[in-house]
Design a protein around this motif. Sequence first.
Motif, PDB file in Angstrom:
ATOM      1  N   VAL A  94     -56.363 -13.988 -36.839  1.00 34.52           N
ATOM      2  CA  VAL A  94     -57.765 -14.185 -37.225  1.00 34.52           C
ATOM      3  C   VAL A  94     -58.508 -14.844 -36.067  1.00 34.52           C
ATOM      4  O   VAL A  94     -57.943 -15.692 -35.374  1.00 34.52           O
ATOM      5  N   HIS A  95     -59.750 -14.426 -35.830  1.00 31.19           N
ATOM      6  CA  HIS A  95     -60.583 -15.148 -34.868  1.00 31.19           C
ATOM      7  C   HIS A  95     -61.974 -15.385 -35.459  1.00 31.19           C
ATOM      8  O   HIS A  95     -62.276 -14.921 -36.562  1.00 31.19           O
ATOM      9  N   GLU A  96     -62.806 -16.094 -34.694  1.00 30.82           N
ATOM     10  CA  GLU A  96     -64.039 -16.630 -35.262  1.00 30.82           C
ATOM     11  C   GLU A  96     -65.097 -15.577 -35.597  1.00 30.82           C
ATOM     12  O   GLU A  96     -65.927 -15.787 -36.475  1.00 30.82           O
ATOM     13  N   VAL A  97     -65.072 -14.423 -34.892  1.00 30.03           N
ATOM     14  CA  VAL A  97     -66.214 -13.510 -34.999  1.00 30.03           C
ATOM     15  C   VAL A  97     -66.144 -12.607 -36.232  1.00 30.03           C
ATOM     16  O   VAL A  97     -67.161 -12.362 -36.872  1.00 30.03           O
ATOM     17  N   THR A  98     -64.958 -12.115 -36.559  1.00 28.50           N
ATOM     18  CA  THR A  98     -64.881 -11.116 -37.636  1.00 28.50           C
ATOM     19  C   THR A  98     -64.326 -11.678 -38.941  1.00 28.50           C
ATOM     20  O   THR A  98     -64.009 -10.925 -39.841  1.00 28.50           O
ATOM     21  N   SER A  99     -64.194 -13.008 -39.036  1.00 27.99           N
ATOM     22  CA  SER A  99     -63.610 -13.569 -40.255  1.00 27.99           C
ATOM     23  C   SER A  99     -64.566 -14.308 -41.192  1.00 27.99           C
ATOM     24  O   SER A  99     -64.255 -14.398 -42.391  1.00 27.99           O
ATOM     25  N   PRO A 100     -65.702 -14.857 -40.736  1.00 27.43           N
ATOM     26  CA  PRO A 100     -66.468 -15.726 -41.658  1.00 27.43           C
ATOM     27  C   PRO A 100     -66.889 -15.022 -42.945  1.00 27.43           C
ATOM     28  O   PRO A 100     -66.778 -15.588 -44.037  1.00 27.43           O
ATOM     29  N   GLN A 101     -67.360 -13.766 -42.821  1.00 29.47           N
ATOM     30  CA  GLN A 101     -67.834 -13.056 -44.007  1.00 29.47           C
ATOM     31  C   GLN A 101     -66.668 -12.724 -44.942  1.00 29.47           C
ATOM     32  O   GLN A 101     -66.864 -12.561 -46.149  1.00 29.47           O
ATOM     33  N   ALA A 102     -65.444 -12.602 -44.394  1.00 28.14           N
ATOM     34  CA  ALA A 102     -64.271 -12.336 -45.230  1.00 28.14           C
ATOM     35  C   ALA A 102     -63.900 -13.580 -46.034  1.00 28.14           C
ATOM     36  O   ALA A 102     -63.619 -13.502 -47.232  1.00 28.14           O
ATOM     37  N   PHE A 103     -63.914 -14.730 -45.371  1.00 24.14           N
ATOM     38  CA  PHE A 103     -63.644 -15.974 -46.107  1.00 24.14           C
ATOM     39  C   PHE A 103     -64.720 -16.192 -47.174  1.00 24.14           C
ATOM     40  O   PHE A 103     -64.424 -16.662 -48.272  1.00 24.14           O
ATOM     41  N   ALA A 104     -65.956 -15.844 -46.838  1.00 24.77           N
ATOM     42  CA  ALA A 104     -67.045 -16.012 -47.812  1.00 24.77           C
ATOM     43  C   ALA A 104     -66.809 -15.138 -49.042  1.00 24.77           C
ATOM     44  O   ALA A 104     -67.089 -15.541 -50.174  1.00 24.77           O
ATOM     45  N   GLU A 105     -66.285 -13.933 -48.813  1.00 20.85           N
ATOM     46  CA  GLU A 105     -65.988 -13.018 -49.918  1.00 20.85           C
ATOM     47  C   GLU A 105     -64.915 -13.616 -50.845  1.00 20.85           C
ATOM     48  O   GLU A 105     -65.030 -13.572 -52.072  1.00 20.85           O
ATOM     49  N   LEU A 106     -63.889 -14.212 -50.257  1.00 22.53           N
ATOM     50  CA  LEU A 106     -62.849 -14.850 -51.065  1.00 22.53           C
ATOM     51  C   LEU A 106     -63.436 -16.002 -51.880  1.00 22.53           C
ATOM     52  O   LEU A 106     -63.130 -16.163 -53.066  1.00 22.53           O
ATOM     53  N   ALA A 107     -64.285 -16.773 -51.221  1.00 27.15           N
ATOM     54  CA  ALA A 107     -64.895 -17.904 -51.913  1.00 27.15           C
ATOM     55  C   ALA A 107     -65.745 -17.421 -53.080  1.00 27.15           C
ATOM     56  O   ALA A 107     -65.691 -17.975 -54.185  1.00 27.15           O
ATOM     57  N   ALA A 108     -66.518 -16.339 -52.851  1.00 25.31           N
ATOM     58  CA  ALA A 108     -67.391 -15.821 -53.912  1.00 25.31           C
ATOM     59  C   ALA A 108     -66.573 -15.349 -55.107  1.00 25.31           C
ATOM     60  O   ALA A 108     -67.038 -15.406 -56.246  1.00 25.31           O
ATOM     61  N   VAL A 135     -56.451 -13.864 -28.611  1.00 22.15           N
ATOM     62  CA  VAL A 135     -55.541 -13.601 -29.727  1.00 22.15           C
ATOM     63  C   VAL A 135     -54.389 -12.676 -29.333  1.00 22.15           C
ATOM     64  O   VAL A 135     -53.246 -12.895 -29.726  1.00 22.15           O
ATOM     65  N   HIS A 136     -54.664 -11.660 -28.516  1.00 17.21           N
ATOM     66  CA  HIS A 136     -53.613 -10.695 -28.179  1.00 17.21           C
ATOM     67  C   HIS A 136     -52.725 -11.162 -27.025  1.00 17.21           C
ATOM     68  O   HIS A 136     -51.748 -10.510 -26.683  1.00 17.21           O
ATOM     69  N   VAL A 137     -53.111 -12.268 -26.404  1.00 19.74           N
ATOM     70  CA  VAL A 137     -52.242 -12.883 -25.408  1.00 19.74           C
ATOM     71  C   VAL A 137     -51.354 -13.917 -26.095  1.00 19.74           C
ATOM     72  O   VAL A 137     -50.154 -14.022 -25.824  1.00 19.74           O
ATOM     73  N   VAL A 138     -51.949 -14.654 -27.036  1.00 17.72           N
ATOM     74  CA  VAL A 138     -51.263 -15.779 -27.670  1.00 17.72           C
ATOM     75  C   VAL A 138     -50.152 -15.312 -28.628  1.00 17.72           C
ATOM     76  O   VAL A 138     -49.052 -15.880 -28.627  1.00 17.72           O
ATOM     77  N   GLY A 139     -50.416 -14.302 -29.429  1.00 19.30           N
ATOM     78  CA  GLY A 139     -49.420 -13.840 -30.414  1.00 19.30           C
ATOM     79  C   GLY A 139     -48.083 -13.533 -29.757  1.00 19.30           C
ATOM     80  O   GLY A 139     -47.046 -14.079 -30.154  1.00 19.30           O
ATOM     81  N   PRO A 140     -48.077 -12.679 -28.726  1.00 16.71           N
ATOM     82  CA  PRO A 140     -46.814 -12.387 -28.042  1.00 16.71           C
ATOM     83  C   PRO A 140     -46.206 -13.607 -27.363  1.00 16.71           C
ATOM     84  O   PRO A 140     -45.002 -13.831 -27.449  1.00 16.71           O
ATOM     85  N   GLU A 141     -47.022 -14.397 -26.688  1.00 13.90           N
ATOM     86  CA  GLU A 141     -46.395 -15.474 -25.907  1.00 13.90           C
ATOM     87  C   GLU A 141     -45.823 -16.567 -26.810  1.00 13.90           C
ATOM     88  O   GLU A 141     -44.900 -17.262 -26.410  1.00 13.90           O
ATOM     89  N   GLN A 142     -46.323 -16.683 -28.034  1.00 15.97           N
ATOM     90  CA  GLN A 142     -45.736 -17.644 -28.969  1.00 15.97           C
ATOM     91  C   GLN A 142     -44.534 -17.048 -29.716  1.00 15.97           C
ATOM     92  O   GLN A 142     -43.903 -17.727 -30.526  1.00 15.97           O
ATOM     93  N   GLY A 143     -44.267 -15.772 -29.508  1.00 18.74           N
ATOM     94  CA  GLY A 143     -43.146 -15.141 -30.212  1.00 18.74           C
ATOM     95  C   GLY A 143     -43.471 -14.768 -31.645  1.00 18.74           C
ATOM     96  O   GLY A 143     -42.583 -14.478 -32.448  1.00 18.74           O
ATOM     97  N   LEU A 144     -44.769 -14.773 -31.992  1.00 20.53           N
ATOM     98  CA  LEU A 144     -45.177 -14.335 -33.338  1.00 20.53           C
ATOM     99  C   LEU A 144     -45.028 -12.818 -33.466  1.00 20.53           C
ATOM    100  O   LEU A 144     -44.692 -12.293 -34.524  1.00 20.53           O
ATOM    101  N   THR A 145     -45.341 -12.116 -32.377  1.00 19.62           N
ATOM    102  CA  THR A 145     -45.321 -10.663 -32.337  1.00 19.62           C
ATOM    103  C   THR A 145     -43.903 -10.197 -32.079  1.00 19.62           C
ATOM    104  O   THR A 145     -43.316 -10.554 -31.059  1.00 19.62           O
ATOM    105  N   ARG A 146     -43.344  -9.432 -33.019  1.00 20.53           N
ATOM    106  CA  ARG A 146     -41.949  -9.012 -32.843  1.00 20.53           C
ATOM    107  C   ARG A 146     -41.747  -7.577 -33.337  1.00 20.53           C
ATOM    108  O   ARG A 146     -42.552  -7.065 -34.114  1.00 20.53           O
TER     109      ARG A 146
END
Lengths: 208, 480
Positions: free
Chosen positions: B39-53, B115-126
Amino acid sequence: MTAPRFTSLTARAVVLDAADVDTDQIIPARFLKTTTKDDLAGALFADWRGRPGFPLDDPGNAGAQVLIAGPNFGCGSSREHAAWALTAWGFRAVIAPGFADIFRGNALGQGLVPAAIPVDDHARLMAAVGRDPALPVTVDLDAQEVRWMCGGGAADGVCRAAFTVDPFARRCLLDGVDELGFLLGMDRAIAAHEADADEARHPSGGAR
Amino acid sequence: MTTAAGAAPRTLFDKIWAQHVVAEVPDGPSVLYVDLHLVHEVTSPQAFAELAARGVPVRRPDRTFAVMDHSIPTVKNPLAAADPSAAAQLRQLAANCEAHGITLWGAGDPRQGIVHVVGPEQGLTRPGMTIVCGDSHTATHGAFGALAFGIGTSQVGHVLATQCLLQRRPRTLAVEIEGGPGGALPAGVTAKDVILAVIARLGAGGGTGYVIEYRGSAVRALDMEARMTLCNMSIEAGARAGLVAPDDTTFDYLAGRAYAPTGTAFDRAVARWRTLATDDGAAFDHVIRLDAAALAPMVTWGTTPAQACAVDGAVPRPEDAGGDDAAAAARSLAYMRLEAGRPIAGQPVDVVFIGSCTNSRLGDLRAAARVLTGRKVAAGVRALVVPGSHEVKRAAEAEGLDRVFRDAGAEWREPGCSMCIAMNGDQIGPGQLAVSTSNRNFEGRQGKGGRTVLASPYTAAASAVAGTIADPRPYLEARP
Ligand code: SF4
């Protein structure tokens, strides 16, 4: 949260004769610094506004609800803001020879019908609207057909172009079914899958 | 892979798909389980708002990880430097993660980055996972043999609430890339040049409806960072995802990463990951082949990533493209202010950007430094080097790459998407021409009226030194 509905629409169309219209054109990135879906109509094609002959600037096109564009419309980013900006402006359907995958899904979820029609029909429709900009164009999701009065050609004077959309997405729009509600209703199957899922597929790597 | 007797041979994609189908909707899509949601800041706020609603919780916060990357300024104290709307968006992400118990690597966190650099380097991406993110370059993670693709904000909401997506099964496309002996690429040619050549072949919409599997000797010979570069741009041909079968290169990269399994759990995982590769004889819906041994470094000349040519070639003539493509090419050339038939090299450059989820990893920075060591950025050229993450930044500084860039006269910035999307204040001016290691050369992508030429880190660095679009190969001769 009411789900969007769409059965059939007859409205005036705007022609945007360009291929590969990407999401950075539909809504430039600087308008993505928002946390709501409000006020996006002004962001639609913001960097193309004011260019000589840009059709959305033409006051005669106010009230148009159908956008006719070239192939591979909506390519690029996953930003749903593109679909929000188009609907905020008033569009309910986009007609093109083809759409980018993510855009097509995003549009359907907003009740914005992406009608992919064959290239020949597309050319005829563009020519017809070119001759008569006020020509009403029908996008019929139930029949999966675009129609317009074209005089010659067809016996009844109506030109028709077939399109298909994903059958499930179509049902959702015809019946007003909300996809998230549908998924929430799958809870038992999801829980069963989670119980079976391999631990190596968990982000914590089975180190839990 | 050979198959067990009697079993129909399957592709890597087929296997991952089958393992993640929760249910099939009659005459409809599959309900597909998502192992990892980024998740990142640009495409998530409206999704969280939908869950809240709706009053719905996040189903699996333990499978959800968030970063700040798109709108974060690439300076020290980024929150203080952000413009008010970006700052509000960044604060909103922090509040949403806090409220739902989601791990966030935000401003100031040593793990923050793209996001696409961090996932692999933390070993989340497998290998074998399904991974989604509200970002079209999620295909990057396919380098590990994970089915990874971008989704819209409504779908971000679906995954937050149910950990599932409604998905139609895509078709499969094999892109077979053969290199020279041992799969080697020609000198000065990188994974970036290979993917630009693949996209030029397929066209900007040619991969629509497909998941690509990159195969062949050249792919096997690439390291993980280069495989990520390759998969990253799958979307620029319209493909939803790109995959590379996991192998020892993959497992060696993952061993010891923060979220990777350890000890016997790692060995068990490797045994399972080895079964994922496409079986011998498995059928793809479509196959294309590319001879990478014949490639030169590539640059784009137009306003889609498919409009690319060899850096030592000429700007193509629109009439050679034929039909509608000719009209599109003419429009692109007019926007780019490039003249058909003239060499693309030698065109004056205003800005060079080395960064983005395509080319901001340690290997990319080493490549740029190889060209820049002992050289200067040409007068009048602004060069920006933006590492993909704090981890990349620390590693680069540990080997002195920051000094190389600074000594050359380039800016060494804090991690983020930066000039790839030009949301954070880093942008080019109207009419300026940038040689950029990012992935999109759409009109105005890097700033309103700006002109973008996509290229590899070698080519970008060489262009910075030359002050014009430049073939990097002469700059690489006699270099270690
Ligand atoms: S670096 Fe560019 S392409 Fe990659 S995630 Fe950021 S904005 Fe998207």
